[in-house]
Design an enzyme around this catalytic site. Structure first.
Site, mmCIF file in Angstrom:
data_model
loop_
_atom_site.group_PDB
_atom_site.id
_atom_site.type_symbol
_atom_site.label_atom_id
_atom_site.label_comp_id
_atom_site.label_asym_id
_atom_site.label_seq_id
_atom_site.Cartn_x
_atom_site.Cartn_y
_atom_site.Cartn_z
ATOM 1 N N SER A 150 0.844 -1.199 0.000
ATOM 2 C CA SER A 150 0.000 0.000 0.000
ATOM 3 C C SER A 150 0.873 1.240 0.000
ATOM 4 O O SER A 150 2.022 1.206 0.477
ATOM 5 C CB SER A 150 -0.874 0.012 1.264
ATOM 6 O OG SER A 150 -1.539 1.254 1.384
ATOM 7 N N TYR A 164 -1.812 -0.355 10.204
ATOM 8 C CA TYR A 164 -2.106 -0.944 8.884
ATOM 9 C C TYR A 164 -0.945 -0.625 7.928
ATOM 10 O O TYR A 164 -0.424 -1.524 7.255
ATOM 11 C CB TYR A 164 -3.422 -0.393 8.341
ATOM 12 C CG TYR A 164 -3.637 -0.640 6.866
ATOM 13 C CD1 TYR A 164 -3.982 -1.905 6.394
ATOM 14 C CD2 TYR A 164 -3.478 0.397 5.933
ATOM 15 C CE1 TYR A 164 -4.162 -2.137 5.032
ATOM 16 C CE2 TYR A 164 -3.665 0.168 4.580
ATOM 17 C CZ TYR A 164 -4.006 -1.087 4.133
ATOM 18 O OH TYR A 164 -4.176 -1.319 2.789
HETATM 19 P P1 NAD Z 1 -11.665 -5.100 -0.411
HETATM 20 O O1 NAD Z 1 -12.111 -4.901 0.975
HETATM 21 O O2 NAD Z 1 -12.662 -5.147 -1.500
HETATM 22 O O3 NAD Z 1 -10.766 -6.403 -0.538
HETATM 23 C C1 NAD Z 1 -10.119 -7.008 0.542
HETATM 24 C C2 NAD Z 1 -10.332 -8.477 0.420
HETATM 25 O O4 NAD Z 1 -9.727 -9.141 1.533
HETATM 26 C C3 NAD Z 1 -11.818 -8.795 0.454
HETATM 27 O O5 NAD Z 1 -12.146 -9.693 -0.573
HETATM 28 C C4 NAD Z 1 -12.006 -9.431 1.809
HETATM 29 O O6 NAD Z 1 -13.003 -10.382 1.816
HETATM 30 C C5 NAD Z 1 -10.645 -10.055 2.032
HETATM 31 N N1 NAD Z 1 -10.487 -10.307 3.458
HETATM 32 C C6 NAD Z 1 -10.513 -9.400 4.463
HETATM 33 N N2 NAD Z 1 -10.402 -10.038 5.643
HETATM 34 C C7 NAD Z 1 -10.320 -11.369 5.357
HETATM 35 C C8 NAD Z 1 -10.190 -12.541 6.140
HETATM 36 N N3 NAD Z 1 -10.097 -12.502 7.473
HETATM 37 N N4 NAD Z 1 -10.129 -13.719 5.494
HETATM 38 C C9 NAD Z 1 -10.208 -13.798 4.161
HETATM 39 N N5 NAD Z 1 -10.314 -12.735 3.367
HETATM 40 C C10 NAD Z 1 -10.377 -11.536 3.973
HETATM 41 O O7 NAD Z 1 -10.638 -3.925 -0.693
HETATM 42 P P2 NAD Z 1 -9.489 -3.770 -1.787
HETATM 43 O O8 NAD Z 1 -9.241 -2.329 -1.861
HETATM 44 O O9 NAD Z 1 -9.790 -4.506 -3.013
HETATM 45 O O10 NAD Z 1 -8.258 -4.428 -1.037
HETATM 46 C C11 NAD Z 1 -7.405 -5.389 -1.641
HETATM 47 C C12 NAD Z 1 -6.010 -5.229 -1.097
HETATM 48 O O11 NAD Z 1 -5.505 -3.959 -1.510
HETATM 49 C C13 NAD Z 1 -5.935 -5.234 0.434
HETATM 50 O O12 NAD Z 1 -4.772 -5.948 0.813
HETATM 51 C C14 NAD Z 1 -5.794 -3.769 0.780
HETATM 52 O O13 NAD Z 1 -5.146 -3.578 2.006
HETATM 53 C C15 NAD Z 1 -4.957 -3.292 -0.396
HETATM 54 N N6 NAD Z 1 -4.980 -1.859 -0.637
HETATM 55 C C16 NAD Z 1 -6.158 -1.224 -0.943
HETATM 56 C C17 NAD Z 1 -6.128 0.140 -1.177
HETATM 57 C C18 NAD Z 1 -7.372 0.921 -1.541
HETATM 58 O O14 NAD Z 1 -7.303 2.156 -1.603
HETATM 59 N N7 NAD Z 1 -8.499 0.278 -1.798
HETATM 60 C C19 NAD Z 1 -4.932 0.848 -1.078
HETATM 61 C C20 NAD Z 1 -3.772 0.160 -0.774
HETATM 62 C C21 NAD Z 1 -3.813 -1.189 -0.564
#
Ligand code: NAD
Length: 259
Positions: A150, A164
């Site tokens: 991230s 985080y």
């Molecule tokens: P999202 O919440 O749609 O996706 C996160 C996924 O992780 C979901 O499918 C959720 O079900 C899964 N998850 C969470 N807890 C879980 C658990 N205990 N067991 C199994 N699965 C679990 O959001 P996203 O933005 O698509 O996030 C995907 C990745 O990108 C994550 O690692 C997040 O930290 C990272 N990220 C997102 C952003 C952003 O701005 N959206 C920025 C930087 C990094």
């Protein structure tokens, strides 16, 4: 950015496990890898309906998918998710560690050990557990691991997202260490660092006002969408395109951070 018309021949026939693939960036990745002819292990946990709907859409488009359920914070469950994906397709060529989250916005001053454990288990332990289980399969033919870090790993995280961000910095360093350990076996390990991407992540953790404030700091003048992240993962998965790129992190953030 759309990758739907892109053809990357060396991804066809590969078996790839994508964690957290029912929503957001993971769902976009599952769709894109399946469109390249890869067989997709679609990992999910609580979002049963979304996972099943996505699997149906991929299959209707002619793609191959195996649904694997596991709590990402539990190492044994992640091991089973890896094993079930490899069993479904008879091989495993790639692992995308994408499951993750903030859990909640908590300032360091107020943080409990329980919150620390929850964040580190979800973002840190899950990556090591899934990777550890995948390595024996990846060693069979060579392959790749792509971790999701991230922008917060570099800037310390937005308000209440400090631990985080730190957990994602941990993943960034895991990426480098694993890359060194595994490249002798033909396994390339790299990472993608999304910026501010409009997915269920921000619906959960950010107010519209917080997103507006973030938007003001993005030179490209818009927030990202999940599809903006896809190209970086496809690139890092393709031996043809990125075969000499090892232990790197690609920042996908509209210019918000240029490390
Ligand atoms: P999202 O919440 O749609 O996706 C996160 C996924 O992780 C979901 O499918 C959720 O079900 C899964 N998850 C969470 N807890 C879980 C658990 N205990 N067991 C199994 N699965 C679990 O959001 P996203 O933005 O698509 O996030 C995907 C990745 O990108 C994550 O690692 C997040 O930290 C990272 N990220 C997102 C952003 C952003 O701005 N959206 C920025 C930087 C990094």
């Amino acid at each position: 950015m759309s990758t739907s018309k892109l053809v990357i021949p060396d991804l066809a026939g590969k078996a790839v496990l994508i964690t957290g693939a029912s929503t957001g960036i993971g769902a976009a990745l599952a769709t894109a890898f399946a469109a390249q002819g890869a067989s997709v292990g679609l990992h999910y946990n609580s979002s049963v309906d979304a996972a099943q709907a996505l699997a149906g859409t991929i299959e209707a488009a002619g793609g191959k998918v195996a649904l694997v359920r596991a709590d990402a914070t539990k190492s044994l469950e992640m091991k089973r998710a890896v094993e079930n994906t490899a069993a479904a397709f008879g091989r495993l060529d790639g692992l995308i560690n994408n499951a993750g989250g903030m859990v909640a916005r908590v300032r360091y001053e107020d943080m409990t050990d329980e919150h620390y454990d929850a964040v580190m288990d979800l973002n840190g332990r899950s990556v090591i557990a899934a990777s550890r289980a995948a390595i024996p399969y990846l060693k069979e033919h060579g392959g790749f691991i792509i971790n999701t870090t991230s922008i917060a790993a570099r800037n310390g995280g937005s308000n209440g997202a400090g631990v985080y961000g730190s957990s994602k910095a941990f993943v960034a360093t895991v990426t480098r260490g694993m890359a060194k350990e595994l490249i002798p076996f033909g396994i390339r390990v790299n990472a993608v660092a999304p910026g501010v991407i409009t997915t269920p992540f921000h619906e959960r953790y950010s107010t519209p006002a917080q997103l507006q404030a973030q938007l003001a700091t993005i030179p490209q003048g818009r927030l990202g969408v999940a599809e903006d992240c896809v190209g970086a993962y496809l690139f890092l998965a393709s031996e043809n395109l990125s075969g000499y790129i090892i232990g790197q992190t690609i920042e996908v953030n509209g210019g918000m951070m240029m490390p």
